[in-house]
Motif scaffolding. Structure first.
Motif, mmCIF file in Angstrom:
data_model
loop_
_atom_site.group_PDB
_atom_site.id
_atom_site.type_symbol
_atom_site.label_atom_id
_atom_site.label_comp_id
_atom_site.label_asym_id
_atom_site.label_seq_id
_atom_site.Cartn_x
_atom_site.Cartn_y
_atom_site.Cartn_z
ATOM 1 N N GLY A 165 24.128 -8.692 3.626
ATOM 2 C CA GLY A 165 23.054 -8.360 4.566
ATOM 3 C C GLY A 165 22.848 -6.870 4.771
ATOM 4 N N GLU A 166 23.616 -6.050 4.074
ATOM 5 C CA GLU A 166 23.559 -4.602 4.282
ATOM 6 C C GLU A 166 22.533 -3.964 3.350
ATOM 7 O OE1 GLU A 166 27.640 -3.350 4.000
ATOM 8 O OE2 GLU A 166 28.186 -4.402 5.854
ATOM 9 N N LYS A 167 21.280 -4.136 3.713
ATOM 10 C CA LYS A 167 20.153 -3.640 2.924
ATOM 11 C C LYS A 167 19.185 -2.901 3.834
ATOM 12 C CE LYS A 167 21.043 -6.075 -0.999
ATOM 13 N NZ LYS A 167 22.189 -6.899 -0.594
ATOM 14 N N LEU A 168 18.408 -2.027 3.250
ATOM 15 C CA LEU A 168 17.350 -1.351 3.996
ATOM 16 C C LEU A 168 16.148 -1.109 3.100
ATOM 17 C CD1 LEU A 168 17.623 1.835 2.946
ATOM 18 C CD2 LEU A 168 19.461 1.890 4.629
ATOM 19 N N ASP A 169 14.996 -0.990 3.724
ATOM 20 C CA ASP A 169 13.743 -0.697 3.022
ATOM 21 C C ASP A 169 13.305 0.714 3.384
ATOM 22 O OD1 ASP A 169 13.756 -3.311 2.119
ATOM 23 O OD2 ASP A 169 12.337 -4.026 3.638
ATOM 24 N N ILE A 170 12.894 1.480 2.379
ATOM 25 C CA ILE A 170 12.424 2.846 2.599
ATOM 26 C C ILE A 170 10.972 2.942 2.157
ATOM 27 C CG2 ILE A 170 12.872 5.299 2.209
ATOM 28 C CD1 ILE A 170 15.661 4.498 1.175
ATOM 29 N N TYR A 171 10.128 3.403 3.044
ATOM 30 C CA TYR A 171 8.704 3.583 2.765
ATOM 31 C C TYR A 171 8.407 5.084 2.800
ATOM 32 C CZ TYR A 171 8.565 -1.381 4.004
ATOM 33 O OH TYR A 171 8.800 -2.743 4.069
ATOM 34 N N PHE A 172 7.793 5.580 1.723
ATOM 35 C CA PHE A 172 7.615 7.019 1.571
ATOM 36 C C PHE A 172 6.198 7.469 1.914
ATOM 37 C CE2 PHE A 172 10.959 5.708 -1.375
ATOM 38 C CZ PHE A 172 11.972 6.583 -1.018
ATOM 39 N N PRO A 173 6.055 8.701 2.369
ATOM 40 C CA PRO A 173 4.717 9.265 2.598
ATOM 41 C C PRO A 173 3.963 9.399 1.283
ATOM 42 C CG PRO A 173 6.434 10.619 3.608
ATOM 43 C CD PRO A 173 7.117 9.649 2.713
ATOM 44 N N ASP A 174 2.656 9.503 1.391
ATOM 45 C CA ASP A 174 1.832 9.655 0.199
ATOM 46 C C ASP A 174 2.083 10.987 -0.487
ATOM 47 O OD1 ASP A 174 0.660 7.199 0.625
ATOM 48 O OD2 ASP A 174 -0.960 8.019 1.838
ATOM 49 N N LYS A 175 2.237 12.041 0.315
ATOM 50 C CA LYS A 175 2.412 13.373 -0.243
ATOM 51 C C LYS A 175 3.815 13.533 -0.802
ATOM 52 C CE LYS A 175 -0.886 15.498 2.955
ATOM 53 N NZ LYS A 175 -1.066 16.482 4.055
ATOM 54 N N ALA A 176 3.867 14.003 -2.030
ATOM 55 C CA ALA A 176 5.170 14.225 -2.677
ATOM 56 C C ALA A 176 5.698 15.601 -2.277
ATOM 57 C CB ALA A 176 5.018 14.129 -4.181
ATOM 58 N N THR A 177 6.652 15.626 -1.381
ATOM 59 C CA THR A 177 7.287 16.877 -0.981
ATOM 60 C C THR A 177 8.787 16.725 -1.190
ATOM 61 O OG1 THR A 177 7.541 16.126 1.296
ATOM 62 C CG2 THR A 177 5.523 17.333 0.771
ATOM 63 N N GLU A 178 9.496 17.843 -1.097
ATOM 64 C CA GLU A 178 10.935 17.793 -1.318
ATOM 65 C C GLU A 178 11.682 17.214 -0.130
ATOM 66 O OE1 GLU A 178 12.711 21.327 -2.616
ATOM 67 O OE2 GLU A 178 11.634 21.415 -4.515
ATOM 68 N N THR A 230 0.790 -1.235 0.000
ATOM 69 C CA THR A 230 0.000 0.000 0.000
ATOM 70 C C THR A 230 0.822 1.284 0.000
ATOM 71 O OG1 THR A 230 -0.142 -0.042 2.426
ATOM 72 C CG2 THR A 230 -1.904 -1.133 1.205
ATOM 73 N N ARG A 231 2.129 1.203 0.205
ATOM 74 C CA ARG A 231 2.954 2.407 0.285
ATOM 75 C C ARG A 231 4.017 2.415 -0.810
ATOM 76 N NH1 ARG A 231 -0.718 4.116 2.897
ATOM 77 N NH2 ARG A 231 -0.631 4.907 5.032
ATOM 78 N N ARG A 232 4.337 3.606 -1.285
ATOM 79 C CA ARG A 232 5.486 3.731 -2.188
ATOM 80 C C ARG A 232 6.726 3.315 -1.416
ATOM 81 N NH1 ARG A 232 7.501 8.353 -3.807
ATOM 82 N NH2 ARG A 232 6.577 9.586 -2.145
ATOM 83 N N SER A 233 7.595 2.564 -2.066
ATOM 84 C CA SER A 233 8.760 2.080 -1.328
ATOM 85 C C SER A 233 9.945 1.813 -2.239
ATOM 86 C CB SER A 233 8.409 0.803 -0.567
ATOM 87 O OG SER A 233 8.044 -0.241 -1.461
ATOM 88 N N ARG A 234 11.122 1.785 -1.651
ATOM 89 C CA ARG A 234 12.345 1.258 -2.262
ATOM 90 C C ARG A 234 12.811 0.141 -1.350
ATOM 91 N NH1 ARG A 234 16.804 5.597 -2.892
ATOM 92 N NH2 ARG A 234 17.864 3.822 -3.890
#
Length: 291
Positions: A56-69, A42-46
């Motif tokens: 093993g050096e990985k991370l997940d990034i989940y972004f807010p819905d609002k596109a801001t700088e 349900t969320r934008r993510s990398r």
């Protein structure tokens, strides 16, 4: 303290009163896995972003819905006694925080026996360095670091990191340490140390409680708030460690506070972060948005 009592004190599931110990552990993993599956759907993510060269050096990034700088970065280190747990079952807080404009980062690190404590500390520190470099436009919004249990220990070590050797000083604006261990010496005498192979020297070197008096060359600014949290139904030793770490932080000039959350144990204190109305979720949002 006798070895048998130490074993009990440092076995968090034995202090859960709402269900049996094994069920508490299973439920924790289940809720974390479900929250992560939902967040990814349900969320934008990398996902699986490398912050280093290790497998093993990985991370997940989940972004807010609002596109801001720029958005605040909330960085989470999972628990599991440095030998269990995964970023793939730890996105508890993603949906409530991203809904309020916060980007959430869930970090993986090499758990034991593959990873040593020194390696884990280095990895989580480098994950923060990577995020500062990757998202420099967030400079004025800041990075907030949170850890649970073993992850709280790792977050506390990040608090004391020597940033000069990494060539960047991250804009750290807050720390939330949840049900952590800050002096590792007692762990040496428990079964938890079997996969860690931790020596007394390892415990000394990686105990943030024992290094607070030695302020790094360029530490996090002491005005950065550090909230040390423990659940009502955590063991007495977890309470003692949390209180003593907070008191020592204050003594050496850090802006630290202690909070015991009522009616929660070592596990549902984090499980409840799936809910926006949860007390700890609200504390996080108030810390980030200075409400």
């Amino acid at each position: 303290m006798p070895a048998e009592e130490l074993e009990k004190q440092y076995s968090p599931s034995r202090w859960v009163i709402r269900m049996e110990a094994e069920e508490a552990l299973r439920t924790f993993v289940q809720i974390g896995s479900q929250a992560t599956t939902m967040a990814r759907a349900t969320r934008r993510s990398r996902l699986n972003v490398p912050y280093g060269d290790g497998e093993g050096e990985k991370l997940d990034i989940y972004f807010p819905d609002k596109a801001t700088e720029a958005w605040p970065l909330f960085v989470f280190f999972h628990g599991g006694y440095w030998q269990n747990g995964s970023k793939d079952e730890s996105a508890f807080m993603v949906n409530p925080l991203t809904a309020q404009g916060v980007a959430v980062v869930v970090v993986a690190y090499d758990i034991a026996p593959k990873g040593s404590l020194d390696r884990m500390v280095d990895q989580v520190t480098r994950s923060v360095v990577f995020l500062q470099r990757q998202y420099p436009h967030n400079e004025y919004v800041g990075i907030y670091v949170c850890g649970h249990s073993a992850g709280a220990h790792l977050a506390a070590m990040v608090l004391l990191a020597h940033w000069t050797k990494h060539g960047v000083i991250p804009n750290l604006q807050g720390f939330l340490l949840v049900s952590g261990i800050y002096d590792l010496e007692p762990i040496l005498s428990t079964s938890q140390n079997a996969p860690l192979h931790m020596t007394p020297e390892d415990a000394e070197r990686n105990s943030p409680q024992r290094h607070l008096e030695v302020i790094p060359v360029q530490p996090v600014h002491p005005s950065c708030p550090v909230l040390v949290v423990v659940g009502q139904h955590d063991s007495p030793e977890f309470h003692r460690q949390s209180r003593e770490f907070c008191e020592t932080l204050r003594q050496v000039g850090w802006k630290a506070s202690f909070k015991e959350l009522s009616d929660v144990d070592h596990f549902d204190i984090i499980e409840n972060l799936t809910q926006e109305e949860d007390v700890l979720t609200q504390i996080i949002l108030k810390t980030i948005f200075k409400k």
